[in-house]
Write a protein that holds these residues in place. Structure first.
Motif, PDB file in Angstrom:
ATOM      1  N   LEU A  54      -2.691  -1.698  -3.542  1.00  0.00           N
ATOM      2  CA  LEU A  54      -2.644  -0.508  -2.686  1.00  0.00           C
ATOM      3  C   LEU A  54      -1.565   0.458  -3.154  1.00  0.00           C
ATOM      4  CD1 LEU A  54      -3.037  -2.110   0.865  1.00  0.00           C
ATOM      5  CD2 LEU A  54      -4.785  -1.102  -0.610  1.00  0.00           C
TER       6      LEU A  54
ATOM      7  N   ASP B 245       4.689  -5.358  -1.183  1.00  0.00           N
ATOM      8  CA  ASP B 245       3.495  -5.146  -0.355  1.00  0.00           C
ATOM      9  C   ASP B 245       3.550  -3.772   0.302  1.00  0.00           C
ATOM     10  OD1 ASP B 245       2.192  -7.451  -0.795  1.00  0.00           O
ATOM     11  OD2 ASP B 245       2.598  -8.352   1.171  1.00  0.00           O
TER      12      ASP B 245
ATOM     13  N   ARG C 119      -0.984  -2.776   4.034  1.00  0.00           N
ATOM     14  CA  ARG C 119      -1.735  -3.998   3.713  1.00  0.00           C
ATOM     15  C   ARG C 119      -1.859  -4.884   4.955  1.00  0.00           C
ATOM     16  NH1 ARG C 119      -3.494  -6.990  -0.471  1.00  0.00           N
ATOM     17  NH2 ARG C 119      -2.840  -5.443  -1.985  1.00  0.00           N
TER      18      ARG C 119
ATOM     19  N   HIS D 252      -8.472  -5.202   3.213  1.00  0.00           N
ATOM     20  CA  HIS D 252      -7.022  -5.367   3.100  1.00  0.00           C
ATOM     21  C   HIS D 252      -6.261  -4.118   3.540  1.00  0.00           C
ATOM     22  CE1 HIS D 252      -8.344  -3.177  -0.294  1.00  0.00           C
ATOM     23  NE2 HIS D 252      -7.309  -3.386  -1.076  1.00  0.00           N
TER      24      HIS D 252
END
Ligand SMILES: C[S@@+](CC[C@H](N)C(=O)[O-])C[C@H]1O[C@@H](n2cnc3c(N)ncnc32)[C@H](O)[C@@H]1O
Length: 416
Positions: free
Chosen positions: A27, A54, A58, A76
């Motif tokens: 992402l 992350d 997410r 996700h």
């Protein structure tokens, strides 16, 4: 690598390299250790070896098959990031077609468990049969043990089909299985090579009886039309209060909820129209919804079985409807023919309706409601109408294909 953007298929994109990297399951903002794998378009695909940070967008995927199964690409993403990504896909397509974007609405948050129509694939290797969906960009079949996208009543049909698949499949072969939940039960269509033996027919008929399915049909890949294996109840869907017997394998909107919203909006947008052309009418969902509020509708589609079903129900229930079986790519309704309608509904397949849009652009039809599941062709055809003097009034987005990159659009265009 730091991921700079989110692509049209839900994968991350590294932008600041000489060649783009397309990184599945990454992402924007995330830093990942990646392994380039194969060439794709203007760059390379790459696999995440390790995700070092992350994104706050997410979330944990809902389904255990996410990442392998090609059905969903965006589980996700947090719902707000997901809806703005999908809306942006539409905005980009409209910008590329030089269309205004301020009239593009917001997408509602995704709702799982809405799909009443699914198409699965089964493949046999020795005694092992895999039954599910194809992996992303691959013919490998991912055997699914759950699917949160399906409506709850579809899963028992899938489960009942699974044990009889060995009777339907020889080694190395594959079958497609289309399931549609109708008002009277499941309508199952099995599509495969060659012919279906007696044992396979009996297995399907037994499963239909045990599951109280409406109908099972078989379509050989070499045949032009499906043949019924067993019909226990007439498979019916109801639009505008009119029951229609749906022919096996014909198009029906994937979600009943989204379909109801599309029909309501089409009725509203066609306002005071007395006569409406429903082009690419399928089994007549828009036609019957419009006829129910007193409009005189002309339904056109090239699928002879679908048009026959519309004609039969219109006659049986005395609806103000005429029908025509016609290929609208080769023989679109001419501008002169379109001029007798107060409004036109256009709902083509993914390729869009370039030829029909060109005729519409020359017509005097006051309102066009254009429905599509592909922003690029919807925008292209809308641009043709705008160049012909129509004004783009609104673009409403629906999430009919939850967690996939597909968006359903309904455009309203008016002659200014
Ligand atoms: C997206 S579906 C829409 C069906 C219907 N409006 C509905 O909502 O259920 C597209 C329809 O276009 C029809 N179609 C595909 N190619 C066509 C063509 N060249 N001419 C006329 N109809 C076509 C298909 O048979 C299908 O019914």
């Amino acid at each position: 690598m730091t991921i700079g953007g989110l692509g049209a298929r839900g994968g991350g994109i590294v932008l600041d390299e000489p060649q783009r990297l397309y990184v599945a399951d990454a992402l924007p903002g995330e830093t990942c250790l990646v392994q380039p794998e194969s060439r794709r378009g203007d760059g390379w695909t790459a696999r995440v070896l390790d995700r070092l940070t992350d994104s706050p967008d997410r979330v944990a995927a809902r389904c255990r098959h996410f990442g392998q199964c090609g059905g969903c690409q965006a589980q996700h993403l947090s719902p707000p990031a997901y809806t703005s990504w999908k809306r942006e896909l539409v905005v980009t397509a409209f910008r590329q077609a030089d269309l205004p974007t301020a009239c593009i609405g917001l997408l509602a948050m995704p709702v799982a468990g809405m799909r009443r129509r699914v198409r699965l694939v089964a493949r046999r290797h020795g005694t092992n049969v895999r039954f599910g969906f194809q992996a992303f960009s691959s013919h490998v079949v991912v055997d699914v043990a759950e699917c949160p996208v399906m409506r709850a009543d579809v899963w028992p049909v899938v489960t009942r089909l699974r044990p009889i698949l060995p009777a339907l499949l020889t080694d190395g072969r594959a079958l497609d299985v289309a399931v549609l939940m109708t008002d009277t039960g499941a309508d199952v269509l099995v599509i495969g090579p060659g012919s279906l033996g007696l044992e396979a027919r009996e297995a399907l008929a037994t499963a239909a009886q045990a599951g109280d399915w409406a109908r099972v049909s078989w379509q050989s890949e070499e045949a032009v039309a499906p043949e019924p294996v067993c019909c226990r109840h007439t498979p019916v869907l109801t639009w505008g209060g009119t029951p229609v017997e749906v022919p096996p394998g014909t198009f029906v909107q994937a979600s009943a909820e989204v379909e109801a919203s599309l029909l309501a909006l089409a009725v509203e947008a066609t306002g005071s129209a007395q006569t409406v052309a429903d082009l690419y009418a399928g089994c007549g969902s828009f036609s019957f919804a419009l006829a129910a509020v007193g409009r005189h509708v002309h339904a056109v589609d090239r699928n002879a079985a679908a048009i026959a079903a519309v004609r039969h129900s219109a006659g049986m229930w005395s609806r103000p409807l005429t029908t025509e079986c016609r290929d609208l790519v080769r023989r679109p309704l001419s501008a002169a023919e379109l001029n007798r309608f107060d409004a036109v509904v256009l709902d083509p397949p993914r390729a869009g309706a370039a030829n029909q849009a060109a005729e519409l652009a020359r017509s005097a039809a006051p309102v066009v409601v254009s429905v599509s599941c592909r922003p690029a062709t919807a925008a292209r055809d809308a641009a043709t109408l705008v160049a012909g003097g129509y004004r783009l009034v609104s673009v409403t987005l629906f999430d009919q294909f939850v967690w996939s990159p597909h968006v359903e659009l309904l455009l309203v265009l008016q002659r200014s």
